[in-house]
Every structure is written in structure tokens, then in C-alpha cells.
Design an enzyme around this catalytic site. Structure first.
Site, PDB file in Angstrom:
ATOM      1  N   ARG A   1       0.793  -1.228   0.000  1.00 37.38           N
ATOM      2  CA  ARG A   1       0.000   0.000   0.000  1.00 37.38           C
ATOM      3  C   ARG A   1       0.827   1.281   0.000  1.00 37.38           C
ATOM      4  O   ARG A   1       0.625   2.151  -0.827  1.00 37.38           O
ATOM      5  CB  ARG A   1      -0.922   0.021   1.228  1.00 37.38           C
ATOM      6  CG  ARG A   1      -1.985  -1.052   1.234  1.00 37.38           C
ATOM      7  CD  ARG A   1      -2.972  -0.803   2.353  1.00 37.38           C
ATOM      8  NE  ARG A   1      -3.918  -1.897   2.507  1.00 37.38           N
ATOM      9  CZ  ARG A   1      -4.918  -1.908   3.391  1.00 37.38           C
ATOM     10  NH1 ARG A   1      -5.070  -0.888   4.208  1.00 37.38           N
ATOM     11  NH2 ARG A   1      -5.746  -2.939   3.468  1.00 37.38           N
TER      12      ARG A   1
ATOM     13  N   HIS B   1      -8.211  -4.352  -7.375  1.00 39.38           N
ATOM     14  CA  HIS B   1      -8.024  -3.688  -6.078  1.00 39.38           C
ATOM     15  C   HIS B   1      -9.334  -3.679  -5.287  1.00 39.38           C
ATOM     16  O   HIS B   1     -10.034  -2.658  -5.216  1.00 39.38           O
ATOM     17  CB  HIS B   1      -7.538  -2.248  -6.324  1.00 39.38           C
ATOM     18  CG  HIS B   1      -6.904  -1.610  -5.121  1.00 39.38           C
ATOM     19  ND1 HIS B   1      -5.619  -1.876  -4.722  1.00 39.38           N
ATOM     20  CD2 HIS B   1      -7.382  -0.693  -4.235  1.00 39.38           C
ATOM     21  CE1 HIS B   1      -5.324  -1.167  -3.653  1.00 39.38           C
ATOM     22  NE2 HIS B   1      -6.379  -0.436  -3.338  1.00 39.38           N
TER      23      HIS B   1
ATOM     24  N   TYR C   1     -19.384  12.597 -11.469  1.00 41.62           N
ATOM     25  CA  TYR C   1     -19.419  13.877 -12.167  1.00 41.62           C
ATOM     26  C   TYR C   1     -18.153  14.144 -12.984  1.00 41.62           C
ATOM     27  O   TYR C   1     -18.176  14.973 -13.887  1.00 41.62           O
ATOM     28  CB  TYR C   1     -19.598  15.024 -11.170  1.00 41.62           C
ATOM     29  CG  TYR C   1     -20.873  14.946 -10.367  1.00 41.62           C
ATOM     30  CD1 TYR C   1     -22.108  14.926 -11.004  1.00 41.62           C
ATOM     31  CD2 TYR C   1     -20.842  14.892  -8.989  1.00 41.62           C
ATOM     32  CE1 TYR C   1     -23.285  14.847 -10.266  1.00 41.62           C
ATOM     33  CE2 TYR C   1     -22.004  14.809  -8.243  1.00 41.62           C
ATOM     34  CZ  TYR C   1     -23.229  14.790  -8.883  1.00 41.62           C
ATOM     35  OH  TYR C   1     -24.382  14.713  -8.154  1.00 41.62           O
TER      36      TYR C   1
END
Length: 804
Positions: free
Chosen positions: A43, A89, A133
């Protein structure tokens, strides 16, 4: 009281089987170690080879596989996030979208890897809009990271559910670890890598390819410091060398500020760049708090005028205050000066390591050698496989009749394949290719094509094997590809370097030096000089009663020369001209000199080293004078001699390498080289530029720099407002003093090479963008574009490296 069985008791349970005693301390240590390594490797830390964390790598790979590439339309970010989460993922959409947003922010990444459309956050700390958006696709530079991934250049491993494969590392044809930097917090360690300039990194890699034992000082000559996307000034202290030598160090970064003097003598500080990772809104709040608590009481107003044109924080000072001392206070007490704490920690060989500059570059070069080796091997094997098939086809064509007879006599395709293999000593692949061969390949021309392709493949295989056998040739190939990527993607450094010590408020010698502010300067016929903060596009000068005659892009450190119709010259230091808002009028020359010029101003130019001032008269006389003739003298002087029956109509600047376009209102245009006009003294009248018939007058002078001659277009405009653009090559170069060629206009008012033109029309002032005009041949009919002209046409001059 009966004792409850313990989990550590081997006798617990009916039989005691399957239970073993463990030490809780050892078990917790092992579990925490496993967890911490999972966070570190999976990570938080980037890989030294491609500079990416796993989630970033998965985003780029998934978007590439989904076709979200620079040459494809933008798609909703929710689609990209879904692809990543579904295949690679499975840790939630928030972490994926946050990583995608960061890779699209141009104030975070030195070279954004995502081309985003929509609200992706701001330097003020605003969050990005929801993924439903916004839209995104890969950027051009991200494709360089993925280049070659379909040629077995990197290892693949199964994804989390085993249904797909994902890359262990990307080919990364660019040194992304140092290019974009990285930040991350793992368990017991963290990383904070600054971004750098691509061109400098490539130069350092080329140095290592040529000299693997290059010292740190030699690398520092190529990579002197980080290069932050937000610009700023880097103070080149010993901390930079320490950071590059050990992987840890502190780098001092300061904001870039300019100073302006408003009308009335009110000083102000304008901040145009702030240090990397500084939140602008928080910075403004901190400065306001300093003013409120009277720790910095010289400030009377503070506002943020930032826009799409760039950052602009305006700090208004009280009358009589010294801007340098105020800025020094702000540097010490706010985030206008910060330290970037470098901590270069990355995964190297699967283990977290603290790396210096040499370590990072050596690891990247080693990765590129492996990528090129694997790519070359893959291409060789593919070429060999194709050549193997072609060899079988050529054998079949050499024994065509026998092959046809054998196939016709065979009871089945499998039997025919076996017969071909036995008869002509072919492999199964070759025999299958012969059976699949189309009848049209039997033509003689097709056979020649097969033979030619086979010969080309043999040469290619020999070349690829030579590369694999020679490390020097491999390095030369790598160097050439790095140079090509640098040419395609590198850009100038944004962060300035400064070797002075950080400024202190009580040390006059160490007070900060202000940057020269970029300004757009308007000069009018009535001798008004107006300087406004520079924007991407300039607005027209609104005073219709006093038309503008020159629009220059300069800085407040420059000097300009104004020239009037009678040959008078007036040198003005822009440092003496207040920078005003676009709505204000400017400063009259009478205020600067005590009296207005004797005639209307016809032109203005920057006084640039190694250039000449060039003037043109109505009767077609042109004159060049070295720029030094206008320096070191009084501010008011003779710019050019003018005959009694003549007047100047235009002025500019040029060099020997430039070309000149001159036009008169009869519609004829002449083009010649600037060196055809010899330099002469300031009072000289000049020499003939163009033959001007009786009743006509020269109206336009345009200087074309050699860097823009190829592909340049000439804009022509007539009195009625009709305009067009034509290729410069349609205006042949001639000897000075000739008649010129027709432009297709009768009442020509301007002709030249320019990007933006400032017009005074019957409907008021406006700016005409040359790119918006129709392209029509030199002799073609013009197209009505604007209303009738009521004043001069003025090209906006953008510096000595652009059309003037």
C-alpha cells in the site's frame, strides 16, 4: 469451584486433539510484523523501478486495458474506478478514486498521469467532485509508463481472485519515482520524495549510461535540485546535497513575489507562486491572523485574485512601508517559506530501503536494461516465428505442383499435414500455414512479397540478436529512446534556484529580492503607458478616443522605447510605471516627463540586448539602429531622422537573422531579409524598403523571427474590416526597395505575422485572434470579419523569440 478449560490446556476438549499451546507475545509480534509488511509492500511505498504504489499501478494498467487512452474520448471516473475495483483492487472505491484524483492534479504531480475533466480539487484544499461527475483518461506521459507492457517486458501475477493477471511493475520508460515524487506513511516508516524535472533526470540517466561510476557531484550538475509543480524558489543550501547523498535532508522553498506601486504611491506585494504542498487558503488565513494580532502591522489589505491565468495573492501595504522588509517578515512567520523534508524510501528488491540519488537512478537504469532486453527478446522470438512460417511457404512455392498434388490426394487435412511434414521435412506449424495459404498467394508477385518479407525478417533477427549480445548496443538503444522521450515530454524548470541565505527581517543585505513581474504594456497614440498584470489572453484597450499603438508582453525590469511620428524617442523604465487594474487608464507621458510628446506615438518596443531598433516611414524608408544607441543617454532623444514631407508610421525591433514584411495601402507587400538594411546612426533617414506610388503610404511593418518562418501565416486586413490569413511562402522573398506582390486587398491597413491583433473598430476596441481567421490564398478575396476600422491595427508582441 470447578476450573474452566483453557485454550492453552492440551487436555481441553473431548480428546485434546488439534490444540497446541502458543506464546501470546510471540503470536502478536508475528501478526504485527505480517501486517506491517503488508502495508509497506502492498500500500504505502512506491517501487523504485516505476515509482508507483500498487493502487496507482493498478489504475494505470486497468485504464490502459479499458481503452481510456489519450486518443480516445474521456469517460466517467466511476467507470475507471469500477474496472480497478472489480479486477485488481478490492479495497473500496474511495481509496481508488483518491489515488486517481491525485494523479490528475497539476499542482501535486510534476507530470500528471491522468487527464482529468471536471473538478479534481484545488490548491486551496477543496475536495474533488464525486466520481460520477468527473471524467478522465490516461495522459500522454502515462502511456510512456505502459509502453511495451504487451511485449512481455515485465512479470505478471494472478490478481486477487485468480481470474486475471496484473503487472508486478510497469515498464516505466520514464524515471517516474523522481519525476513525480511520492508520499506515504507505512508502519514504522514513511516516504517523502520531491518531484523533479524530466529533462534533468534524463540527462543524469544518460550520464550514468556513459559513466556508471559517475560521482554524486557530477550527478548534481545534471539534477541540481527538485522541481516542484507549483514553482517557487529553492534555496540551494547543503541540505540538498545531504538529501541526495543519504536520502534524507531538508530543502528550503520560498514563494515568488513581485512588487507593484499603485497610483498614489501605495506599495503592494504580489505573490505569484507558493511552496509545494502549501494550502493557499490556509496561507491566507495565517497572514490575516498575523495582521489581526499585529505581528505584521504594515499590511492594510489582503485578497486572493487567483484565476485560470495563474496565482495572484495581493498584499496591500500602508504608505511608505518597505515591501522587502514586510516580505522578509512573512517568510519567517508564515508558509511563504517552508522546508520540504526529503525522505527517499522505496521498495528495492521487494524490501524497503532508504536511497540516495545515485541509488534511485542506478535502479531505474537497471530496470530499463531489463525491459529492453525482454522486449528485444520478445521481438526476436516473434520475428523468428514469422520467419519460420515464411520458410515453409517458400518451400511450398518452390515445389508447388508436388504440394498441390499431395494435398489433393490426401483423404483429410490431418493426413495432408503429416504427408507435407514427412515429404519436405517441415514442422507442424509450417505445414499448417501451407494448408491455410490462400490461392492468391500463388501469384508471382505474392511470392516476391513473401521472399522480401523473409529477407527483412532475417535482417531484423540479426539486428536484435546483436543487441542482445552486446551490452554497449543495448545502452545506445536505451539512450536514444530516453532522448526521444525527453524531446517529447520535457519542459523547462519551474522552481528557481537561489544560492543566497534565507532573508531575515533585520539583515538589510539578506532582504529578499523581488521577481520582475510579467506585465502587458499598452502604449497609446496620445502617449499613455499602461501596465497590467499579464494574463494568458490580453484584453483590448477600452479608450476609443485614444487608440492603442503598441501592446507588449514584458516585465517590470525591462525598458521600452516609444517612437513618435516626427522621430522622437522616449525611453521608459517599466519599474517606474505603476501596475494598474485593466479598467484604469494608465500613466500619461506628461506625468513621467513633465510634458507630452510633440507628435503622436506610432510604435514602441522592448530594448533587448543584441537587437536593433527598426523604424518605417510613410514614404517607404526603413532604418536600423543598434539598441545600445538608445541606452545610457537622456530619456528623451532622436529615435530616427524624418524628412519634411514624411513621417514615421511604425517601429519595432529585429536582428540580422529576421525577415521583414512591409506593405503600403495600395495593397502591395514586400518581403526581404533584415540584413539587407545596414545599421546606421539615430538621426539617419534610412534606405528604401519599398517603392511607394504617389498618393499611397506605407502602413505596416512586421518582423518575422527565423524560428517561426516555417509554417508561418501572414494576416492581412483592409479598411472595411475584411481579413484573411495566407501562408508566408506565398509572399516570395525579394530585394529591398522593390514593388512587392499583390495581397488581394485594395485599402490595406495592416499586413504581417502575428497571433493576436488589437483593433479599433466602429463597434469599439477588440482583440482579433489570427487562428480564428479563414485561410485564403494571397490573391484570394478577403472575408468580412469585423466592422469598419476606426484606428490602427496593432500586433501584440510577445518577446524576442516570437513574431514582432
Amino acid at each position: 469451584m470447578s476450573r474452566q478449560p483453557s485454550l492453552l490446556d492440551s487436555s481441553a476438549g473431548p480428546s485434546g486433539r488439534g490444540v497446541r499451546p502458543v506464546n501470546i507475545v510471540d503470536r502478536m509480534q508475528q501478526a504485527f510484523l505480517d501486517y506491517s509488511m503488508s502495508v509497506i509492500v502492498g500500500r504505502a511505498l512506491p517501487d523504485v523501478r516505476d515509482g508507483l504504489k500498487p493502487v496507482q499501478r493498478r489504475i494505470l494498467y486497468a485504464m490502459g486495458e479499458a481503452g481510456l487512452r489519450p486518443d480516445r474520448p474521456l469517460r466517467k471516473c466511476a467507470r475507471a474506478v469500477g474496472e480497478v475495483m472489480q479486477k485488481y483492487h478490492p479495497h473500496g472505491d474511495t481509496s481508488i478514486y483518491d489515488a486517481l484524483v491525485r494523479m490528475a492534479q497539476d499542482f501535486t504531480m510534476r507530470a500528471p498521469l491522468i487527464d482529468g475533466h471536471g473538478n479534481f480539487g484545488s490548491i486551496d484544499g477543496d475536495n474533488a467532485a464525486a466520481m460520477r461527475y468527473t471524467e478522465a483518461r490516461l495522459s500522454e506521459i502515462a502511456m510512456a509508463l505502459l509502453d511495451g507492457i504487451d511485449e512481455q517486458t515485465v512479470d505478471m501475477l494472478p490478481n486477487y481472485d485468480g481470474d486475471d493477471d496484473e503487472p508486478v511493475v510497469l515498464p516505466a520508460r520514464l524515471p517516474n519515482l523522481l519525476l513525480n515524487g511520492s508520499t506515504g506513511i507505512a508502519v514504522g516508516m514513511a516516504t517523502n520524495i520531491p518531484p523533479h524535472n524530466l529533462g534533468e533526470l534524463v540527462d543524469a540517466c544518460l550520464l550514468l549510461l556513459d559513466r556508471p561510476d559517475a560521482t554524486l557531484d557530477q550527478l548534481l550538475a545534471k539534477v541540481p535540485a527538485p522541481d516542484f509543480p507549483t514553482g517557487g524558489r529553492i534555496v540551494t543550501t547543503e541540505g540538498i546535497r545531504q538529501a541526495y547523498a543519504t536520502g534524507r535532508g531538508a530543502i528550503t522553498v520560498e514563494a515568488i513575489a513581485t512588487t507593484e506601486t499603485r497610483s498614489g504611491g501605495m506599495p503592494r506585494i504580489v505573490v505569484t507562486e507558493i511552496p509545494y504542498q502549501v494550502n493557499k487558503a490556509t496561507l491566507l488565513e495565517r497572514i490575516a491572523e498575523l495582521v489581526k494580532t499585529k505581528k505584521v502591522d504594515e499590511i492594510r489589505d489582503l485578497r486572493d485574485e487567483s484565476s485560470r491565468d495563474g496565482m495572484r495573492i495581493v498584499i496591500e501595504l500602508k504608505r511608505g512601508e518597505d515591501p522587502a522588509r514586510v516580505l522578509a517578515k512573512l517568510y519567517r512567520r508564515s508558509d511563504l517559506r517552508t522546508n520540504f523534508n526529503v525522505n527517499i524510501v522505496a521498495l528495492h528488491g521487494g524490501q524497503p530501503r532508504t536511497l540516495g540519488l545515485r541509488d534511485c537512478l542506478h535502479a531505474y537504469v537497471a530496470h530499463q536494461r531489463e525491459v529492453l532486453t525482454r522486449r528485444t527478446t520478445y521481438r526476436r522470438d516473434r520475428a523468428a516465428a514469422r520467419a519460420h512460417v515464411l520458410e515453409g511457404l517458400l518451400i511450398a512455392l518452390d515445389h508447388l505442383d508436388e504440394v498441390i498434388a499431395l494435398i489433393r490426394a490426401a483423404p483429410s487435412a490431418d493426413h495432408a499435414r503429416t504427408e507435407l511434414m514427412d515429404r519436405f521435412d517441415l514442422t507442424e506449424v509450417q505445414a499448417t500455414a501451407i494448408l491455410d495459404m490462400q490461392l492468391r498467394r500463388l501469384a508471382q508477385l505474392e511470392r516476391e512479397k513473401i521472399a522480401t518479407e523473409h529477407a527483412e525478417l532475417q535482417a531484423l533477427i540479426a539486428e536484435l540478436e546483436a543487441i542482445l549480445a552486446d551490452r554497449t548496443r543495448l545502452d545506445r538503444l536505451l539512450a536514444s529512446e530516453l532522448r526521444a522521450l525527453r524531446k517529447a515530454h520535457a519542459d523547462p524548470r519551474r522552481s528557481r534556484l537561489d544560492d543566497r541565505e534565507p532573508a531575515e527581517d533585520d539583515d538589510a543585505e539578506a532582504l529578499p529580492a523581488f521577481e520582475a513581474q510579467p506585465v502587458t504594456v499598452y502604449v497609446t497614440a496620445g502617449a499613455v503607458v499602461k501596465a497590467v498584470a499579464q494574463r494568458r489572453t490580453s484584453t483590448p484597450y477600452r479608450d476609443a478616443r485614444d487608440p492603442v499603438v503598441a501592446v507588449l508582453r514584458a516585465t517590470t525590469a525591462d525598458d521600452i522605447l516609444l517612437v513618435d511620428a516626427e522621430g522622437g524617442g522616449y525611453r521608459v523604465a517599466l519599474a517606474d510605471v505603476p501596475v494598474v487594474p485593466a479598467r484604469q487608464r494608465g500613466v500619461p507621458m506628461a506625468q513621467l516627463y513633465g510634458a507630452p510628446p510633440d507628435a503622436p506615438i506610432v510604435g514602441a518596443m522592448q530594448l533587448i540586448d543584441n537587437t536593433d531598433v527598426v523604424t518605417l516611414s510613410a514614404r517607404g524608408l526603413i532604418k536600423r539602429t543598434g539598441v545600445d544607441e538608445y541606452r545610457g543617454r537622456t530619456q528623451q532623444m532622436i529615435a530616427a531622422g524624418v524628412r519634411d514631407d514624411d513621417e514615421l508610421v511604425a517601429a519595432g525591433s529585429c536582428t540580422d537573422a529576421d525577415e521583414v514584411l512591409v506593405a503600403h495601402d495600395g495593397g502591395l507587400v514586400i518581403r526581404f531579409t533584415a540584413d539587407a538594411v545596414r545599421t546606421m546612426g539615430r538621426p539617419s533617414f534610412g534606405v528604401a524598403a519599398q517603392q511607394v506610388p504617389d498618393g499611397a503610404s506605407c502602413v505596416a511593418l512586421s518582423i518575422v523571427a527565423p524560428s517561426v518562418v516555417d509554417g508561418a501565416e501572414v494576416v492581412t486586413i483592409d479598411r472595411t474590416g475584411a481579413a484573411k490569413r495566407s501562408p508566408l511562402e506565398e509572399y516570395p522573398s525579394q530585394k529591398r526597395g522593390g514593388k512587392g506582390v499583390l495581397s488581394g486587398f485594395g485599402e490595406l491597413v495592416w499586413c504581417g505575422v502575428a497571433t493576436d491583433l488589437h483593433l479599433a473598430t466602429g463597434d469599439g476596441p477588440q482583440v482579433l485572434r489570427a487562428a480564428q481567421l479563414d485561410q485564403i490564398g494571397r490573391s484570394g478575396r478577403p472575408v468580412p470579419t469585423v466592422s469598419a476600422l476606426a484606428g490602427p491595427v496593432v500586433p501584440e508582441r510577445r518577446g524576442d523569440d516570437a513574431p514582432r
